[in-house]
Design a protein around this motif. Structure first.
Motif, PDB file in Angstrom:
ATOM      1  N   THR C 122       0.832  -1.208   0.000  1.00  0.00           N
ATOM      2  CA  THR C 122       0.000   0.000   0.000  1.00  0.00           C
ATOM      3  C   THR C 122       0.865   1.256   0.000  1.00  0.00           C
ATOM      4  N   VAL C 123       1.926   1.220   0.814  1.00  0.00           N
ATOM      5  CA  VAL C 123       2.818   2.381   0.829  1.00  0.00           C
ATOM      6  C   VAL C 123       3.460   2.575  -0.549  1.00  0.00           C
ATOM      7  N   ILE C 124       3.904   1.472  -1.141  1.00  0.00           N
ATOM      8  CA  ILE C 124       4.547   1.581  -2.461  1.00  0.00           C
ATOM      9  C   ILE C 124       3.579   2.175  -3.485  1.00  0.00           C
ATOM     10  N   THR C 125       2.338   1.654  -3.486  1.00  0.00           N
ATOM     11  CA  THR C 125       1.396   2.187  -4.478  1.00  0.00           C
ATOM     12  C   THR C 125       1.064   3.649  -4.187  1.00  0.00           C
ATOM     13  N   ASN C 126       0.990   3.995  -2.892  1.00  0.00           N
ATOM     14  CA  ASN C 126       0.744   5.406  -2.575  1.00  0.00           C
ATOM     15  C   ASN C 126       1.837   6.288  -3.139  1.00  0.00           C
ATOM     16  N   VAL C 127       3.080   5.803  -3.056  1.00  0.00           N
ATOM     17  CA  VAL C 127       4.189   6.585  -3.606  1.00  0.00           C
ATOM     18  C   VAL C 127       4.001   6.764  -5.111  1.00  0.00           C
ATOM     19  N   PHE C 128       3.658   5.664  -5.783  1.00  0.00           N
ATOM     20  CA  PHE C 128       3.454   5.759  -7.233  1.00  0.00           C
ATOM     21  C   PHE C 128       2.310   6.718  -7.557  1.00  0.00           C
ATOM     22  N   LEU C 129       1.243   6.621  -6.758  1.00  0.00           N
ATOM     23  CA  LEU C 129       0.074   7.439  -7.049  1.00  0.00           C
ATOM     24  C   LEU C 129       0.290   8.906  -6.670  1.00  0.00           C
ATOM     25  N   SER C 130       1.389   9.199  -5.964  1.00  0.00           N
ATOM     26  CA  SER C 130       1.665  10.591  -5.613  1.00  0.00           C
ATOM     27  C   SER C 130       2.189  11.378  -6.811  1.00  0.00           C
ATOM     28  N   PHE C 131       2.633  10.654  -7.827  1.00  0.00           N
ATOM     29  CA  PHE C 131       3.073  11.351  -9.037  1.00  0.00           C
ATOM     30  C   PHE C 131       1.894  11.437  -9.990  1.00  0.00           C
ATOM     31  N   PRO C 132       1.542  12.642 -10.425  1.00  0.00           N
ATOM     32  CA  PRO C 132       0.538  12.713 -11.487  1.00  0.00           C
ATOM     33  C   PRO C 132       1.017  11.835 -12.640  1.00  0.00           C
ATOM     34  N   TYR C 133       0.076  11.055 -13.235  1.00  0.00           N
ATOM     35  CA  TYR C 133       0.522   9.981 -14.112  1.00  0.00           C
ATOM     36  C   TYR C 133       1.394  10.467 -15.264  1.00  0.00           C
TER      37      TYR C 133
END
Lengths: 361, 321, 288
Positions: C122-133
């Motif tokens: 979950t933390v990893i995906t949150n990091v990815f999702l913190s960047f606008p795609y």
């Protein structure tokens, strides 16, 4: 937003009742057919008098109160009959006219105080907005009036509570606030729709006493809607008993308890919780359930559950007729406390339990 | 409980922030760019010599990261690759455009979406409702890079509707000449707003329909209040919870949109700076802008989460999650 | 709710669904058969007056040989749109398929086993999702490259955290059901519960969410193309055609309108399909 106010001062005409309901019908168009929730109700209510409307859940009594107010949507609902409030014909009034009456001349107290108050609006504003809107009060006057109102409904330290949100109060206190909102503008008619359903016995007695006190102090006419016959005892002048959208018996309260004619009233009274038991106890003692309002039976609507029922009951609908006592009417072929009724009951008993309670057989 | 939960959320946000910088640094340090520029910070250009570069590259990854992040935290953002200009200067020029673009578009979107949603909810499944819902659904299939050029085509070129200045018109500051500024920014903001209108209208309408069935709305009607007062004072706020939760995600979409819109309309904002930096493989600038954007996103998301409590008094005191 | 009583899947979806499905099907067929269709080479400049397909004007103007005319380089627009659809469709479906395989598998694992694995993912995906795609895609594209495969990978990288999130949420919900809890209480092996009880429920919802992701992936590729960061020119893509068209709108609007309409006419129906499937899915979940 139009700031024009449509306060319609209802004239005090001594010879005319405050509220006249004539053959009121409210039918909902649904996918399952026409639901006849209110099916021809007539009554009058004098100024300063109180009327109890009693019936099981599903008898149409809650729809009736909203229907009298004109609160129900116009789309998908068939409205028939007349409602006359003072000199205003509510059935043909425009939305603007109704808006001028709502809150100002006629108010309603809803069943569940936890959903009747807006959770995100401070109670002070919920209370003052109708004062400011209908009576054009200044912010300061409205605040002072709101404090006085909260005090009169028994809310402690009202001046500190105005900025509170509904969820910060208990259910009983919330209902007191709802009552304060309802009486804020000094209405002439107060409709209380099961005002104590979610509350425990002691609180509900307090609330009912409060409503009664306010009604007398302010000389309001009141309609008290309930499923619990014991609630109207000593609190209303007259009682209407409703079943499946129709009035089946009407009488002054004392007469009704002493001398009921309709088997349904008798069943209601037998199943009604005594004052000591919780007020939200369901009326389970009457076997079966009210008929589907989308598919009403022929004849007397109560026949299927009636211990007095005879073949005639399922074939012919009994009309309202006068009892011996004054202002007492009922709709039954074999009324309680008459020779015909006694005979019918005995015949049914002799046939066995299946005949006594055909609905459960 | 509530405080613990809030602390946990704050901690989560901090960890995410840290990881975001790490990931950005890791990804961008892999870029085949001018890595030497990173160590020099805001030092003069002469710093970038071969020896420095070798020295720098011989350091382990984490040492380089720590150096970079401590520079960032002290406000030393370094220089762009070529020509070497302090990145702070670049950012100061560019961020107001992006910020204005986003704010302008959201003002438009909210101003349009709320009445559309209210009117639609009031007569749910009526003609107006069906038409607006259909249109907003269709507009979700119009990406920024399609809508932007189409609006340019419609409103800047052909004769009857060329009401707005064309692409790459010079943009005066909003403070010195607000009229011209808002005129130039209108179409870019509109491009960005259309998608938001769709999102807000749909969510707001759905929640509004539920709200309008609540007892307290019937009670507000029974008080004799006018429809507009009931809608705005009683029904609007309880209907905004879903919009608020989705608002955070919207921001990511808006930043992406801003990149494209700035490119389409030739605006000098953070988005076009990022594209320029990526195209010229200007490593330090890419790193800084990426981190800023991600940090802004996390911080805004966190803030919106807290705002939720302001909107709904019931969660103001005890918040479980 | 009368709709709930309708059991036939087709009737729940409505006629609009089938119209949308036909349009999407038509696009897929056209993209697949692009080589067989009687189309001129999308990259061939028809500038030689002697050749049979000569574009007598370098710009637009439909006529029999070139239905939509030619672009500024004398290339057939219709042919470029049809060949351009290939990139969009390939990237749209392939990247989401990869994203679903990675994000979906991890989502099921995280949602079923919970605990540390879940927290970490979950933390990893949150990091990815913190960047606008788009920002993330732009950064990755810079060091990965611009081949079709690179672009697919980039968009899969951007897409997997979203798919992880929805599949994880669906798994958590299904794992709370009585029969799953009962199986756990009876001591069934986790792998068996996953295979026989969870997957049959999770897979349909995962595929629905993936379908909703396809138009997003197509739009993402279009955006990269538009910014000149996708498959390199002269390969036609809808995105780079729109970019070229928008710089030449003052010369001929069809250069912009044609690829814009093409993109819209594919993204809208596929969005509609995803939306319908999701509402049917939601209703089913509500019923059980």
């Amino acid at each position: 937003m139009s700031r024009k106010r449509h306060i319609h001062e209802v004239e005090d005409l001594d010879d005319r009742p405050l509220l006249q309901v004539e053959d009121l019908k409210t039918h909902f168009r649904t996918d399952h057919g026409l639901v006849r929730s209110v099916d021809g109700v007539s009554f009058t209510l004098e100024r300063g008098r109180t009327l109890g409307i009693v019936g099981e859940s599903g008898s149409g009594k809650s729809v009736l109160s909203q229907s009298i107010m004109g609160l129900l949507p116009r789309q998908g609902v068939v409205h028939e009959g007349r409602v006359r409030f003072g000199d205003v014909e509510l059935s043909s009034a425009s939305t603007a006219e109704l808006r001028g009456l709502w809150g100002a001349q006629m108010s309603i107290i809803f069943q569940d105080p936890t959903t009747a108050l807006n959770p995100v609006v401070r109670i002070g504003r919920q209370l003052t907005e109708s004062l400011r809107y209908h009576l054009a009060m200044s912010r300061f006057d409205a605040r002072e009036t709101a404090i006085a109102l909260l005090r009169s409904v028994g809310l402690p330290e009202p001046e500190h509570r105005l900025r509170w949100f509904p969820h910060q109060f208990s259910g009983g206190m919330q209902q007191r606030i709802v009552i304060a909102v309802a009486i804020a503008c000094g209405p002439k008619l107060l409709l209380a729709d099961e005002p104590t359903t979610g509350l425990d016995v002691t609180v509900s007695a307090q609330i009912l006493d409060l409503i009664n006190r306010l009604q007398q102090e302010r000389y309001m006419s009141m309609i008290l809607v309930t499923h619990d016959l014991s609630v109207v005892t000593g609190r209303t002048d007259d009682v209407l008993v409703m079943y499946a959208g129709k009035i089946v018996e009407r009488a002054p309260t004392a007469t009704l308890f002493r001398d009921m004619r309709m088997p349904y009233t008798e069943a209601l009274l037998r199943s009604a919780p005594r004052l000591a038991s919780p007020s939200h106890t369901r009326l389970q003692a009457i076997p079966g359930s009210p008929p589907n309002p989308a598919a009403l039976p022929l004849g007397c609507r109560f026949a299927a559950r009636c211990p007095y029922a005879q073949p005639r009951c399922t074939a012919e609908e009994p009309p309202m007729r006068d009892a011996e006592s004054l202002n007492h009417q009922f709709a039954c072929w074999y009324p309680v406390g008459t020779p015909e009724g006694r005979r019918a009951l005995e015949e049914n008993r002799a046939r066995g339990p299946a005949a006594v309670f055909p609905g459960t057989a | 409980m509530a405080h613990l939960a809030r602390l946990r959320r704050a901690l989560e946000a901090l960890v995410t922030l840290l990881l975001v910088t790490l990931v950005t640094y890791f990804l961008t340090s892999k870029l085949p760019g001018n890595e030497g520029a990173v160590i020099c910070g805001s030092a003069p250009v002469s710093c970038i010599r071969h020896e420095d570069m070798v020295l720098y590259l011989n350091h382990p990854f984490f040492a380089r990261y720590l150096h970079w992040i401590s520079n960032l935290l002290t406000g030393n953002l370094g220089n762009t690759a070529s020509p070497p200009v302090p990145i702070t200067t670049l950012l100061k020029q560019d961020y107001p455009v992006t910020l204005e673009l986003i704010i302008y578009s959201q003002v438009m979107a909210v101003a349009v979406a709320i009445p559309l949603a209210m009117w639609g909810a009031l007569r749910a499944n009526g003609t107006f409702d069906k038409v607006t819902t259909g249109l907003t659904f269709a507009s979700l299939s119009l990406p920024y890079f399609v809508l932007g050029p189409l609006l340019v085509l419609l409103f800047t070129i052909s004769k009857p509707f060329n009401w707005f200045p064309g692409v790459a018109s010079s943009l005066p500051s909003i403070w010195s000449s607000p009229g011209t500024n808002l005129d130039v920014m209108f179409l870019p903001s509109l491009t960005l707003a259309v998608g938001s209108v769709a999102v807000y209208q749909r969510l707001l309408r759905a929640d509004m329909i539920t709200t309008l069935e609540e007892d307290y709305i019937v009670m507000a009607r029974a008080k004799g209040l006018s429809t507009s007062r009931i809608l705005f004072r009683h029904a609007l706020r309880p209907s905004t919870f879903t919009v608020m939760t989705v608002g955070g995600v919207q921001i990511a979409t808006l930043i992406t949109g801003a990149v494209i819109v700035e490119y389409v309309f030739g605006l000098n904002g953070l988005g076009s700076a990022l594209i320029a930096a990526v195209s010229s493989k200007d490593l330090p600038t890419v790193q800084v802008i990426t981190v800023i954007v991600a940090v802004a996103f996390i911080v805004l998301n966190f803030t919106i989460d807290q705002l939720y409590a302001v909107i709904d008094p019931r969660v103001r005191r005890a918040r479980a999650v | 709710m009368p709709e709930q009583f309708e059991t036939a899947g087709g009737r729940q979806l409505g006629w609009g669904f089938w119209v949308a499905a036909s349009i999407c099907g038509a696009w897929i067929a056209v993209a697949a058969l692009a080589n067989v269709l009687p189309l001129p080479n999308p990259n061939y400049a028809q500038l030689n007056p002697a050749s049979p397909g000569y574009c007598f004007q370098s710009l637009g103007h439909p006529y029999s040989a070139h239905l939509l005319g030619c672009d500024t380089d004398g290339r057939d627009i219709l042919s470029r749109i049809i060949f351009g659809s290939r990139v969009s469709l390939e990237v749209g479906f392939a990247s989401i398929a990869i994203g679903l395989a990675v994000g979906g598998a991890l989502g099921i694992v995280a949602g079923y086993f919970r605990g540390l694995v879940d927290e970490l993912l979950t933390v990893i995906t949150n990091v990815f999702l913190s960047f606008p795609y788009l920002v993330l895609a732009l950064v990755i594209v810079t060091f990965l490259g611009h081949s079709l495969f690179d672009v697919i990978v980039i968009i899969a990288v951007v897409a997997w955290p979203l798919l992880f999130r929805v599949v994880r949420a669906a798994t958590i919900e299904y794992a709370q059901r009585d029969y799953v809890l009962a199986a756990q209480a009876l001591g069934s092996k986790p792998s068996r519960i996953l295979r026989t009880l969870l997957l049959p429920d999770v897979v349909p919802s995962a595929i629905t969410y993936a379908l909703l992701g396809v138009p997003l992936a197509i739009v993402a590729e279009g955006a990269l193309s538009f910014l000149g960061q996708s498959v390199p020119v002269p390969t036609p893509t809808w995105g780079n055609m729109i970019a070229a068209g928008s710089t030449a709108i003052s010369q001929d609007p069809i250069l912009l309108i044609a690829p814009a309409v093409a993109l819209f006419s594919f993204v809208l129906p596929i969005n509609y399909i995803g939306d319908r499937l999701r509402s049917v899915l939601d209703r089913r979940q509500g019923m059980t």
